[in-house]
Design a protein around this motif. Structure first.
Motif, PDB file in Angstrom:
ATOM      1  N   HIS A   1      -1.210   6.055   3.242  1.00  0.00           N
ATOM      2  CA  HIS A   1      -0.665   5.491   2.006  1.00  0.00           C
ATOM      3  C   HIS A   1       0.783   5.049   2.152  1.00  0.00           C
ATOM      4  O   HIS A   1       1.504   4.956   1.167  1.00  0.00           O
ATOM      5  CB  HIS A   1      -0.872   6.472   0.842  1.00  0.00           C
TER       6      HIS A   1
ATOM      7  N   CYS B   1      -4.994  -0.163  -3.644  1.00  0.00           N
ATOM      8  CA  CYS B   1      -5.524   1.024  -2.966  1.00  0.00           C
ATOM      9  C   CYS B   1      -6.080   1.994  -4.011  1.00  0.00           C
ATOM     10  O   CYS B   1      -5.681   1.969  -5.172  1.00  0.00           O
ATOM     11  CB  CYS B   1      -4.391   1.686  -2.192  1.00  0.00           C
TER      12      CYS B   1
ATOM     13  N   CYS C   1      -5.330   4.895  -4.354  1.00  0.00           N
ATOM     14  CA  CYS C   1      -4.252   5.771  -4.834  1.00  0.00           C
ATOM     15  C   CYS C   1      -3.475   5.110  -5.966  1.00  0.00           C
ATOM     16  O   CYS C   1      -2.634   5.736  -6.593  1.00  0.00           O
ATOM     17  CB  CYS C   1      -3.304   6.140  -3.694  1.00  0.00           C
TER      18      CYS C   1
ATOM     19  N   CYS D   1      -1.362  -0.345   0.871  1.00  0.00           N
ATOM     20  CA  CYS D   1      -1.262   0.851   1.717  1.00  0.00           C
ATOM     21  C   CYS D   1      -1.907   0.561   3.077  1.00  0.00           C
ATOM     22  O   CYS D   1      -2.791  -0.294   3.182  1.00  0.00           O
ATOM     23  CB  CYS D   1      -1.999   2.025   1.081  1.00  0.00           C
TER      24      CYS D   1
HETATM   25 ZN   LIG Z   1      -2.822   4.189  -1.104  1.00  0.00          ZN
END
Ligand SMILES: [Zn+2]
Length: 330
Positions: A170, A180, A182, A187
Motif C-alpha cells: 500500500h 485500491c 484500502c 498503491c
Molecule cells: Zn492500498
C-alpha cells in the motif's frame, strides 16, 4: 505421539481464501496439516469456529493432544497488533474487525496463542527454515492477488507502533492510479499484483486489442486470471508478454523504493505471481537497478521463497515456539 521429541507447535495461516493449519516441530518439519476454505461471507463466529475446527483436525491426524504442543501461532491477513492480540482490519475478512482474535483462539484451544500478520509470519518462516536462514536484515515480499511484505531488522520482525509496519503493498506508486481496496489510489498492489495483471488484460481486450489470451479463459473475459495471461505469454502472445513485462516494471519501481529505504542484504520474493519467473522478475530487477541507489542495489541479493505455501504456517508455528521460549527463560 510422534517419536520426534523436539518441541511441537501449532501454526495457523488465515487467508482470504483458505485456512491452513499445521503441527510442526522446531526443525520446521510439518507433521500434519489441514486445509479448509475460509467462510469469508459468513459471520465472525463461523470464521472463528472454522479456525478452531481446522486446528483440532490437524492435531487429531497425529493423535497429539492440545496439551502436547507448546503454543499456537496465528498469522492472519490484515492489520493486527501482535502485542494486544487484536486484528483491527482484514480486507479479505470483512467479518473480522477489531477482534481480540488471539485471546479468543487461546480460550477455545486452551493453549497460549500468539498473533501476527500473515506476511510477517511468512518472513519468519523463510528466516528460520527457508531462503533467509542466517540473514539478519532482509525483506520478504509476496506477490499474489495482493502484495504483502515482512521487514526483518536484526533478526526480528519490525512491526511498528501498532503492528502495522510492512504493508508494502500500500505504498503509493502512482498518485493518480487505480483505486485500491484500502481506499487509496495507485498503491503498489494495484499495479504489481496478479489482480492488476488480470485487470489490465481484461481492459485491453475490451478495448479491442487482438490476443490469444481469451482462448485460455474459455472465451470469457471475466475468467482471465494472472495464470491465464501467463499461459498465453508462454505460447508467445505479444499482449500477454507486454502486460507481464509491464507488471514486472511496476514490481521493480516498488523494489527500488524498498532498497533505498532499507538497504537490505536480501529480498526474498514469494507468492503465486512470482511463479511466472524470469519473464516477470527480469524486468523487475532491471527496473530496480535503474532506479535504486547503485551502491544499495549492488549490495542486495534476490532469492525466491523456499517454503512455498507453507512459509506462513511454518513461520506462525516458529513464532509460537520463539515466544514460548522467551517466556520460559523469563
Ligand atoms: Zn492500498
Amino acid at each position: 505421539m510422534p517419536k520426534d521429541m523436539t518441541a511441537l507447535s501449532l501454526g495457523i495461516d488465515i487467508g482470504g481464501t483458505k485456512i491452513l493449519t499445521a503441527v510442526a516441530n522446531s526443525r520446521g518439519a510439518i507433521l500434519s496439516s489441514d486445509e479448509s476454505v475460509t467462510p469469508v461471507t459468513k459471520s465472525r463466529e463461523a470464521v472463528i469456529q472454522s479456525i478452531v475446527d481446522s486446528a483440532h483436525r490437524a492435531l487429531k491426524q497425529i493423535c497429539v493432544a492440545t496439551s502436547e504442543v507448546c503454543g499456537v501461532g496465528v498469522g492472519v491477513a490484515g492489520v493486527s497488533n501482535p502485542e494486544a492480540g487484536i486484528l483491527f482490519t482484514s480486507p479479505n475478512l470483512p467479518g473480522l474487525r477489531d477482534v481480540p482474535l488471539r485471546d479468543i483462539i487461546q480460550e477455545r484451544l486452551g493453549k497460549k496463542t500468539f498473533l501476527m500478520n500473515d506476511a510477517n509470519a511468512a518472513a519468519l518462516g523463510e528466516f528460520y527454515f527457508g531462503a533467509a536462514r542466517g540473514v539478519r536484515n532482509f525483506l520478504y515480499i509476496t506477490l499474489s492477488t495482493g502484495v504483502g511484505g515482512g521487514i526483518v531488522c536484526d533478526e526480528k520482525i519490525y512491526s511498528g507502533a501498532i503492528g502495522g509496519a510492512g504493508e508494502v503493498g500500500h505504498m503509493t506508486i502512482d498518485d493518480d492510479g487505480p483505486i485500491c481496496k484500502c481506499g487509496n489510489r495507485g498503491c503498489w498492489e494495484t499495479l504489481a499484483s496478479g489482480t492488476a495483471l488480470a485487470r489490465e488484460a481484461r481492459q485491453r481486450i475490451r478495448e479491442g486489442v487482438k490476443t490469444s489470451i481469451l482462448e485460455y479463459a474459455e472465451g470469457d473475459v471475466d475468467r482471465i486470471t494472472a495464470e491465464v495471461v501467463h499461459s498465453a505469454a508462454e505460447q508467445g502472445d505479444s499482449l500477454a508478454r507486454e502486460l507481464i513485462t509491464r507488471t514486472g516494471y511496476y514490481i521493480g519501481v516498488g523494489l527500488a523504493n524498498l532498497i533505498n529505504i532499507f538497504n537490505p542484504e536480501l529480498i526474498v520474493i514469494g507468492g503465486g505471481l512470482s511463479n511466472i519467473g524470469d519473464m516477470l522478475l527480469e524486468p523487475a530487477f532491471k527496473t530496480a537497478g535503474e532506479r535504486a541507489y547503485k551502491e544499495a542495489f549492488l549490495a542486495v541479493r534476490f532469492a525466491t521463497a523456499e517454503l512455498g505455501r507453507n512459509s506462513g504456517v511454518l513461520g506462525a508455528a516458529a513464532f509460537a515456539l520463539q515466544e514460548m521460549r522467551k517466556t520460559s527463560w523469563g
